[in-house]
Design a protein around this motif. Structure first.
Motif, short mmCIF file in Angstrom:
data_model
loop_
_atom_site.label_atom_id
_atom_site.label_comp_id
_atom_site.label_asym_id
_atom_site.label_seq_id
_atom_site.Cartn_x
_atom_site.Cartn_y
_atom_site.Cartn_z
N LEU A 140 25.63 75.16 15.55
CA LEU A 140 24.90 74.92 14.31
C LEU A 140 25.78 75.21 13.10
O LEU A 140 26.61 76.12 13.14
N PRO A 141 25.61 74.47 12.01
CA PRO A 141 26.39 74.75 10.80
C PRO A 141 25.92 76.03 10.13
O PRO A 141 24.73 76.35 10.17
N ILE A 142 26.84 76.75 9.52
CA ILE A 142 26.46 78.02 8.88
C ILE A 142 26.94 78.08 7.42
O ILE A 142 26.82 79.13 6.79
N SER A 143 27.45 76.97 6.91
CA SER A 143 27.97 76.97 5.55
C SER A 143 27.90 75.57 4.96
O SER A 143 27.99 74.56 5.68
N LEU A 144 27.77 75.51 3.64
CA LEU A 144 27.77 74.21 2.95
C LEU A 144 29.15 73.57 2.98
O LEU A 144 29.28 72.38 2.67
N SER A 145 30.15 74.33 3.34
CA SER A 145 31.50 73.78 3.44
C SER A 145 31.79 73.22 4.83
O SER A 145 32.90 72.73 5.08
N ASP A 146 30.81 73.26 5.73
CA ASP A 146 30.96 72.68 7.06
C ASP A 146 31.32 71.20 6.92
O ASP A 146 30.76 70.48 6.10
N ARG A 147 32.24 70.73 7.76
CA ARG A 147 32.70 69.35 7.65
C ARG A 147 31.58 68.34 7.88
O ARG A 147 31.62 67.22 7.36
N ARG A 148 30.57 68.74 8.66
CA ARG A 148 29.43 67.85 8.87
C ARG A 148 28.65 67.65 7.57
O ARG A 148 27.99 66.63 7.39
N ILE A 149 28.73 68.65 6.68
CA ILE A 149 28.05 68.57 5.40
C ILE A 149 28.91 67.83 4.39
O ILE A 149 28.45 66.89 3.72
N THR A 150 30.16 68.25 4.26
CA THR A 150 31.04 67.68 3.23
C THR A 150 31.34 66.21 3.47
O THR A 150 31.73 65.49 2.54
N SER A 151 31.18 65.74 4.71
CA SER A 151 31.45 64.33 5.00
C SER A 151 30.30 63.42 4.56
O SER A 151 30.44 62.19 4.56
N ILE A 152 29.18 64.00 4.18
CA ILE A 152 28.01 63.23 3.73
C ILE A 152 28.13 62.97 2.23
O ILE A 152 28.28 63.92 1.45
N PRO A 153 28.06 61.72 1.77
CA PRO A 153 28.18 61.43 0.34
C PRO A 153 27.20 62.22 -0.53
O PRO A 153 27.54 62.65 -1.63
N ALA A 154 26.00 62.43 -0.02
CA ALA A 154 24.97 63.14 -0.79
C ALA A 154 25.31 64.61 -1.02
O ALA A 154 24.71 65.26 -1.89
N SER A 155 26.28 65.15 -0.26
CA SER A 155 26.61 66.57 -0.39
C SER A 155 27.14 66.92 -1.78
O SER A 155 27.10 68.08 -2.18
N ILE A 156 27.61 65.91 -2.51
CA ILE A 156 28.09 66.17 -3.87
C ILE A 156 26.95 66.63 -4.78
O ILE A 156 27.18 67.21 -5.84
N GLN A 157 25.72 66.38 -4.33
CA GLN A 157 24.55 66.77 -5.12
C GLN A 157 24.07 68.20 -4.81
O GLN A 157 23.07 68.65 -5.34
N LEU A 158 24.80 68.91 -3.93
CA LEU A 158 24.39 70.27 -3.55
C LEU A 158 24.87 71.31 -4.57
O LEU A 158 25.43 72.33 -4.21
N GLY A 159 24.63 71.02 -5.83
CA GLY A 159 25.00 71.97 -6.87
C GLY A 159 24.03 73.14 -6.92
O GLY A 159 22.88 73.04 -6.47
N VAL A 160 24.47 74.25 -7.47
CA VAL A 160 23.64 75.45 -7.51
C VAL A 160 22.34 75.20 -8.26
O VAL A 160 21.25 75.53 -7.79
N GLU A 161 22.44 74.63 -9.46
CA GLU A 161 21.24 74.43 -10.27
C GLU A 161 20.30 73.41 -9.63
O GLU A 161 19.08 73.52 -9.75
N ARG A 162 20.86 72.42 -8.94
CA ARG A 162 20.02 71.42 -8.26
C ARG A 162 19.22 72.11 -7.16
O ARG A 162 18.01 71.88 -7.00
N LEU A 163 19.87 72.95 -6.37
CA LEU A 163 19.17 73.64 -5.29
C LEU A 163 18.11 74.59 -5.83
O LEU A 163 17.00 74.68 -5.30
N LEU A 164 18.44 75.32 -6.90
CA LEU A 164 17.46 76.22 -7.50
C LEU A 164 16.26 75.45 -8.04
O LEU A 164 15.11 75.91 -7.95
#
Length: 286
Positions: A140-164
């Motif tokens: 299972l992934p344990i970080s937002l820097s996991d390659r399975r996450i960073t390879s997804i185009p939408a991951s660029i939207q995982l900003g701190v303020e967006r998540l909050l």
């Protein structure tokens, strides 16, 4: 395996220990196809050890959920505990769905929420490490820097303020107040409900980096006691070398690694050392 890790972490330390130490058996039992005999393992008499273990893990997770829902039918607080990892996990899922699975997003949420508890001083770093290694053992992934996450185009939207912002409208929260299940140790929560956590604490955990600003201590001299450790001793040497003036380090651990660090700092002409039992580091040309 997300739900099993989650309930064991908040409810029973022994179950979590089994998940840690017997991950290979659990994975084997859950991934083996019973093509030759679809009913194999259905009865105790023909059940393998790994199948028995898997059954215990799954039934234990179901028991926790059933018990909590039964005694907290009106969701007065206790039922929040099964949402461990979900406050941050749901925010991540809202951005990455449907590419990432719910359990994968909650896995990352578990680690980040455990880190929130550590930041608040209610959970040890050792416990965070155990959670991390356990989830990794099940792939299972344990970080937002996991390659399975960073390879997804939408991951660029995982900003701190967006998540909050997404967390702000989560139905589990009370208005803008964010609620997170805080662990105090493996198998025990800080409160028997989700705890309100300030945005600044969550923001610090979600940020990829931290800015360190030098300042003058409010109390001087500063005295710190650390355990005997090569890594901590070396960190103390580096911090002392980066400081201003003279720093005295007492009871520094005697080891090859520590000696090498002292020599390296001296060779770099960052510091010079007087004695070893009570080392005085004097700034040179900083």
């Amino acid at each position: 395996m997300k739900a099993d890790n989650q309930t064991a972490a908040i409810w029973k330390a022994d179950d979590f220990a089994a998940l840690e130490s017997r991950s290979a058996e659990i994975i084997t039992a859950s991934s083996t196809r019973l093509t030759n005999n679809p009913t194999a393992g259905q009865y105790e008499s023909d059940r393998t050890t790994s199948q028995t273990l898997l059954l215990q893990v799954v039934s234990g997770s179901i028991y926790v959920k059933a018990h909590i829902v039964t005694i907290d039918e009106r969701e007065t607080g206790l039922r929040n505990l099964v949402n461990f990892g979900h406050t941050i996990g749901h925010a991540i899922e809202a951005v990455l769905t449907p590419t990432m699975l719910h359990g994968e997003c909650v896995s990352i949420g578990i680690i980040l929420e455990a880190e929130v508890a550590r930041q608040l001083g209610v959970l040890s770093q050792v416990a965070v490490g155990r959670l991390t290694r356990c989830l990794q053992a099940y792939g299972l992934p344990i970080s937002l820097s996991d390659r399975r996450i960073t390879s997804i185009p939408a991951s660029i939207q995982l900003g701190v303020e967006r998540l909050l912002g997404i967390m702000k409208i989560d139905k589990k929260n009370s208005g803008p107040a964010k609620k997170i299940v805080l662990l105090s140790r493996i198998g025990k929560t800080y409160e028997e409900k989700a705890s309100v956590v300030a945005d600044d604490v969550i923001r610090k955990v979600l940020c990829e980096s931290a800015t360190v600003i030098s300042a003058i201590p409010s109390k001087s001299p500063v005295t710190m006691a650390t355990p005997g450790s090569k890594s901590i001793s070396n960190r103390a040497l580096v911090l002392a070398a980066l400081g201003k003036g003279t720093c005295r380090v007492k009871n520094l651990l005697h080891s090859d690694d520590t000696a090498v660090m002292m020599n390296a700092l001296a060779e770099l002409k960052v510091s010079k050392f007087v004695g070893y039992n009570e080392i005085r580091l004097t700034e040179i040309g900083c």
